[in-house]
Design a protein around this motif. Structure first.
Motif, PDB file in Angstrom:
ATOM      1  N   ILE A   1       0.844  -1.202   0.000  1.00 36.38           N
ATOM      2  CA  ILE A   1       0.000   0.000   0.000  1.00 36.38           C
ATOM      3  C   ILE A   1       0.878   1.250   0.000  1.00 36.38           C
ATOM      4  O   ILE A   1       0.624   2.218  -0.712  1.00 36.38           O
ATOM      5  N   ALA A   2       1.941   1.232   0.805  1.00 33.65           N
ATOM      6  CA  ALA A   2       2.870   2.364   0.831  1.00 33.65           C
ATOM      7  C   ALA A   2       3.557   2.517  -0.523  1.00 33.65           C
ATOM      8  O   ALA A   2       3.729   3.627  -1.028  1.00 33.65           O
ATOM      9  N   GLY A   3       3.955   1.382  -1.134  1.00 34.77           N
ATOM     10  CA  GLY A   3       4.570   1.431  -2.456  1.00 34.77           C
ATOM     11  C   GLY A   3       3.631   1.985  -3.496  1.00 34.77           C
ATOM     12  O   GLY A   3       4.030   2.757  -4.382  1.00 34.77           O
ATOM     13  N   LEU A   4       2.348   1.622  -3.405  1.00 33.36           N
ATOM     14  CA  LEU A   4       1.347   2.153  -4.329  1.00 33.36           C
ATOM     15  C   LEU A   4       1.190   3.653  -4.135  1.00 33.36           C
ATOM     16  O   LEU A   4       0.986   4.396  -5.101  1.00 33.36           O
ATOM     17  N   GLY A   5       1.297   4.102  -2.878  1.00 32.26           N
ATOM     18  CA  GLY A   5       1.219   5.539  -2.611  1.00 32.26           C
ATOM     19  C   GLY A   5       2.327   6.313  -3.295  1.00 32.26           C
ATOM     20  O   GLY A   5       2.135   7.456  -3.722  1.00 32.26           O
ATOM     21  N   ILE A   6       3.498   5.695  -3.425  1.00 33.67           N
ATOM     22  CA  ILE A   6       4.621   6.336  -4.109  1.00 33.67           C
ATOM     23  C   ILE A   6       4.302   6.555  -5.591  1.00 33.67           C
ATOM     24  O   ILE A   6       4.805   7.491  -6.217  1.00 33.67           O
ATOM     25  N   THR A   7       3.451   5.694  -6.166  1.00 32.33           N
ATOM     26  CA  THR A   7       3.145   5.811  -7.601  1.00 32.33           C
ATOM     27  C   THR A   7       2.115   6.890  -7.902  1.00 32.33           C
ATOM     28  O   THR A   7       1.913   7.229  -9.069  1.00 32.33           O
TER      29      THR A   7
ATOM     30  N   LEU B   1      10.378   0.595  -2.775  1.00 28.15           N
ATOM     31  CA  LEU B   1      10.801   0.708  -4.179  1.00 28.15           C
ATOM     32  C   LEU B   1      10.412  -0.503  -5.035  1.00 28.15           C
ATOM     33  O   LEU B   1       9.894  -0.321  -6.139  1.00 28.15           O
ATOM     34  N   PRO B   2      10.648  -1.750  -4.592  1.00 28.40           N
ATOM     35  CA  PRO B   2      10.306  -2.885  -5.463  1.00 28.40           C
ATOM     36  C   PRO B   2       8.827  -2.914  -5.860  1.00 28.40           C
ATOM     37  O   PRO B   2       8.499  -3.244  -7.002  1.00 28.40           O
ATOM     38  N   TYR B   3       7.940  -2.572  -4.914  1.00 33.29           N
ATOM     39  CA  TYR B   3       6.506  -2.567  -5.217  1.00 33.29           C
ATOM     40  C   TYR B   3       6.171  -1.461  -6.223  1.00 33.29           C
ATOM     41  O   TYR B   3       5.421  -1.680  -7.187  1.00 33.29           O
ATOM     42  N   ALA B   4       6.711  -0.268  -5.989  1.00 33.60           N
ATOM     43  CA  ALA B   4       6.444   0.861  -6.881  1.00 33.60           C
ATOM     44  C   ALA B   4       6.988   0.598  -8.282  1.00 33.60           C
ATOM     45  O   ALA B   4       6.336   0.889  -9.290  1.00 33.60           O
ATOM     46  N   ARG B   5       8.214   0.027  -8.365  1.00 31.49           N
ATOM     47  CA  ARG B   5       8.826  -0.254  -9.664  1.00 31.49           C
ATOM     48  C   ARG B   5       8.004  -1.293 -10.441  1.00 31.49           C
ATOM     49  O   ARG B   5       7.760  -1.155 -11.629  1.00 31.49           O
ATOM     50  N   GLU B   6       7.596  -2.343  -9.744  1.00 30.09           N
ATOM     51  CA  GLU B   6       6.843  -3.427 -10.383  1.00 30.09           C
ATOM     52  C   GLU B   6       5.528  -2.903 -10.964  1.00 30.09           C
ATOM     53  O   GLU B   6       5.136  -3.258 -12.078  1.00 30.09           O
ATOM     54  N   PHE B   7       4.853  -2.045 -10.221  1.00 28.92           N
ATOM     55  CA  PHE B   7       3.574  -1.487 -10.662  1.00 28.92           C
ATOM     56  C   PHE B   7       3.764  -0.543 -11.851  1.00 28.92           C
ATOM     57  O   PHE B   7       3.069  -0.648 -12.873  1.00 28.92           O
TER      58      PHE B   7
ATOM     59  N   PHE C   1      14.528   6.190 -16.731  1.00 27.47           N
ATOM     60  CA  PHE C   1      14.988   6.729 -15.446  1.00 27.47           C
ATOM     61  C   PHE C   1      14.046   6.343 -14.309  1.00 27.47           C
ATOM     62  O   PHE C   1      13.829   7.131 -13.382  1.00 27.47           O
ATOM     63  N   LEU C   2      13.494   5.132 -14.356  1.00 28.19           N
ATOM     64  CA  LEU C   2      12.419   4.756 -13.434  1.00 28.19           C
ATOM     65  C   LEU C   2      12.848   4.774 -11.969  1.00 28.19           C
ATOM     66  O   LEU C   2      12.202   5.429 -11.138  1.00 28.19           O
ATOM     67  N   ASP C   3      13.939   4.089 -11.617  1.00 27.85           N
ATOM     68  CA  ASP C   3      14.341   4.020 -10.210  1.00 27.85           C
ATOM     69  C   ASP C   3      14.694   5.385  -9.619  1.00 27.85           C
ATOM     70  O   ASP C   3      14.232   5.714  -8.511  1.00 27.85           O
ATOM     71  N   PRO C   4      15.515   6.215 -10.299  1.00 24.05           N
ATOM     72  CA  PRO C   4      15.790   7.544  -9.744  1.00 24.05           C
ATOM     73  C   PRO C   4      14.526   8.381  -9.541  1.00 24.05           C
ATOM     74  O   PRO C   4      14.415   9.115  -8.545  1.00 24.05           O
ATOM     75  N   ILE C   5      13.567   8.262 -10.473  1.00 26.86           N
ATOM     76  CA  ILE C   5      12.317   9.020 -10.342  1.00 26.86           C
ATOM     77  C   ILE C   5      11.549   8.554  -9.105  1.00 26.86           C
ATOM     78  O   ILE C   5      11.047   9.372  -8.326  1.00 26.86           O
ATOM     79  N   LEU C   6      11.472   7.247  -8.902  1.00 28.36           N
ATOM     80  CA  LEU C   6      10.729   6.715  -7.763  1.00 28.36           C
ATOM     81  C   LEU C   6      11.383   7.092  -6.432  1.00 28.36           C
ATOM     82  O   LEU C   6      10.689   7.395  -5.456  1.00 28.36           O
ATOM     83  N   TYR C   7      12.713   7.079  -6.382  1.00 31.99           N
ATOM     84  CA  TYR C   7      13.402   7.540  -5.176  1.00 31.99           C
ATOM     85  C   TYR C   7      13.085   9.013  -4.904  1.00 31.99           C
ATOM     86  O   TYR C   7      12.848   9.416  -3.759  1.00 31.99           O
ATOM     87  N   PHE C   8      13.080   9.806  -5.969  1.00 35.30           N
ATOM     88  CA  PHE C   8      12.762  11.230  -5.837  1.00 35.30           C
ATOM     89  C   PHE C   8      11.330  11.414  -5.336  1.00 35.30           C
ATOM     90  O   PHE C   8      11.032  12.355  -4.594  1.00 35.30           O
ATOM     91  N   PHE C   9      10.430  10.500  -5.752  1.00 33.23           N
ATOM     92  CA  PHE C   9       9.025  10.600  -5.354  1.00 33.23           C
ATOM     93  C   PHE C   9       8.780  10.151  -3.913  1.00 33.23           C
ATOM     94  O   PHE C   9       7.664  10.227  -3.425  1.00 33.23           O
ATOM     95  N   GLY C  10       9.820   9.642  -3.241  1.00 35.56           N
ATOM     96  CA  GLY C  10       9.681   9.285  -1.837  1.00 35.56           C
ATOM     97  C   GLY C  10       9.808   7.814  -1.537  1.00 35.56           C
ATOM     98  O   GLY C  10       9.512   7.377  -0.413  1.00 35.56           O
ATOM     99  N   ALA C  11      10.246   7.000  -2.502  1.00 35.52           N
ATOM    100  CA  ALA C  11      10.400   5.562  -2.274  1.00 35.52           C
ATOM    101  C   ALA C  11      11.572   5.292  -1.332  1.00 35.52           C
ATOM    102  O   ALA C  11      12.577   6.010  -1.333  1.00 35.52           O
ATOM    103  N   SER C  12      11.424   4.216  -0.553  1.00 40.34           N
ATOM    104  CA  SER C  12      12.513   3.743   0.300  1.00 40.34           C
ATOM    105  C   SER C  12      12.963   2.381  -0.229  1.00 40.34           C
ATOM    106  O   SER C  12      12.399   1.862  -1.191  1.00 40.34           O
ATOM    107  N   GLU C  13      13.951   1.795   0.411  1.00 39.91           N
ATOM    108  CA  GLU C  13      14.407   0.470  -0.018  1.00 39.91           C
ATOM    109  C   GLU C  13      13.296  -0.568   0.132  1.00 39.91           C
ATOM    110  O   GLU C  13      13.244  -1.553  -0.608  1.00 39.91           O
ATOM    111  N   VAL C  14      12.380  -0.325   1.083  1.00 40.21           N
ATOM    112  CA  VAL C  14      11.279  -1.263   1.315  1.00 40.21           C
ATOM    113  C   VAL C  14      10.200  -1.114   0.248  1.00 40.21           C
ATOM    114  O   VAL C  14       9.674  -2.100  -0.278  1.00 40.21           O
TER     115      VAL C  14
END
Length: 459
Positions: free
Chosen positions: A60-66, A140-146, A125-138
């Protein structure tokens, strides 16, 4: 050979925007949009609830990052779809059918170009964008996959939303509703299959979204291939014309900036929630956002129903009908959000339990829902008035009102308030900006109403 009787019926349906009683028209156009939007809200609730219940609170937190990513994609789609539909409504009101036809073709081309470009750049540039959007190591995998799946289907998504907006502008709100209802129904079935049955996790939810939108888009294009319609796909309308593109972008720049601003705000808010409350606070924000959007989508349905009526009557210089439609839409939007406010104040924990079984996340989400929706009932009028100015091509006013709530008010408040109240301060900033933006919108509308009265007197 073109069926002249059907073409005549299509024109009569369009002309009814300037003759039929406004209340009946708003009901006719808004009800399908409200049904469609409420169905979309239902899908979003089911989607997020299933992810939270089956995959877990981190998902759910990963989805929030998206969310900001989705807002950014929607920004480009809205710039074309909303700009084109408003332009088409005005041209139909002026009975300039050839220009409306060319606007349809240019809408198709712009969606293809922008959708493909956005996909390529973001995937690089998917991973850098997601980190910028507030993703953490926990998370990030969910946000990237989605987002990988969503971005691969980005062209289809842009085309789907763009064609649905044009369907409403062409006087076919029921077809626009059918398109959304099909998408939502197919989405729910596919989510059940992909997430619950096959256990594909968050990637399955994204795949369900893209697949259902692609099928609906094919149906929309089939509708526009009918040569008996006023607006239909034909040779010679797809080549971009500077004047038409400029007109689309000029009107679409307001929703574009509004969605980009939403993207910036969600990025900032995600980072603030991580800073003051950790990943669980981001999950609570995701849940609260879902609840807000569930009710706000009803208001968007009212605004979408209002748009062709207001645009047509503005083009035909029937200002009384235009303003009557606006005030009816404001009344509907306010009533809807008042119901949402009452339910959220009375049952915040019960609502939060729909999304998760984690007690910590339920507690955080219940508090967030109540604070986020503290003055929710005033947002309907502000949103409707903003869409009104957008519908009549008052670009600068619409941009100002769009940006005032989020960029000029929410952003600085979300920075300052946590310094005083900590995590609660991040939540406080949202109702504070809602109320102040409402207070700014009303005088702007009153000033323009005086201008419309003068214009009517001079006609």
């Amino acid at each position: 050979m073109m069926n002249s009787k059907q073409m005549s019926d299509n024109k009569q349906a369009t002309l009814a925007l300037g003759t039929k009683p406004v209340g009946q028209l708003l009901w006719q156009y808004a009800l399908p949009a409200i049904v469609a939007m409420s169905a979309s809200s239902l899908y979003n609730i089911i989607d997020r609830a299933m992810i939270g219940q089956i995959v877990g609170p981190e998902a759910i937190a990963g989805l929030g990052i998206t969310f900001p990513f989705m807002n950014l994609s929607a920004a480009f789609g809205a710039a074309v779809g909303v700009g084109a539909s408003a332009s088409i409504s005005v041209k139909l009101g002026q009975k300039d059918y050839p220009t409306a036809q060319n606007l349809l073709g240019n809408t198709l081309t712009l969606n293809l170009i922008i959708g493909f470009s956005f996909m390529v750049i973001c995937l690089m540039f998917l991973d850098p964008i997601l980190y910028f959007f507030g993703a953490s190591e926990v998370t990030l995998p969910y946000a990237r996959e989605f987002m990988t799946v969503i971005l691969l289907g980005n062209v289809m998504t842009h085309m789907y939303f763009g064609m649905n907006a044009v369907l409403r502008a062409a006087g076919k709100p029921k077809y626009a509703m059918y398109s959304v209802l099909f998408t939502v129904g197919m989405n729910i079935l596919l989510v059940l299959a992909f997430v619950w049955w096959f256990r594909w996790g968050i990637r399955g939810a994204a795949l369900a979204t893209v697949t259902s939108q692609t099928i609906a888009m094919c149906w929309q294009l089939w509708l526009f291939s009918n040569k008996n319609e006023i607006l239909h796909l034909k040779h010679g309308i797809y080549r971009l014309k500077k004047r038409l593109v400029s007109n689309i972008i000029a009107i679409g720049i307001s929703p574009f900036l509004m969605n980009v601003t939403s993207c910036v705000i969600v990025i900032f808010m995600n980072n603030q929630f991580v800073r003051y409350g950790g990943d669980m606070a981001v999950g609570a924000y995701s849940i609260a956002n879902s609840v807000v959007m569930m009710f706000f989508m009803f208001v968007m349905g009212v605004c979408q129903g209002m748009q062709p009526i207001v645009g047509y009557n503005y083009g035909a210089e029937k200002y009384d009908r235009m303003l009557r439609c606006l005030f009816m839409a404001i009344g509907c939007a306010t009533t809807i959000l008042l119901v949402g406010w009452i339910l959220s104040m009375l049952f915040p924990r019960e609502i939060a339990r729909i999304f998760t079984t984690d007690e910590t996340l339920i507690e955080l989400s219940a508090t967030g829902i109540k604070l986020d929706m503290l003055v929710f009932f005033v947002v309907g009028a502000q949103a409707t008035i903003t869409h009104f100015f957008q519908s009549i091509g008052k670009v600068k006013v619409s941009i100002f009102l769009s940006l005032s709530r989020q960029l000029f008010l929410l952003l600085p408040m979300a920075y300052v308030f946590p310094l005083i109240w900590g995590l609660d301060g991040v939540w406080y900033s949202m109702p504070a900006s809602d109320f102040l933006s409402f207070a700014m919108t009303i005088p702007m509308l009153m000033w323009y109403m005086k201008k419309f009265k003068v214009a009517k007197a001079n006609n």
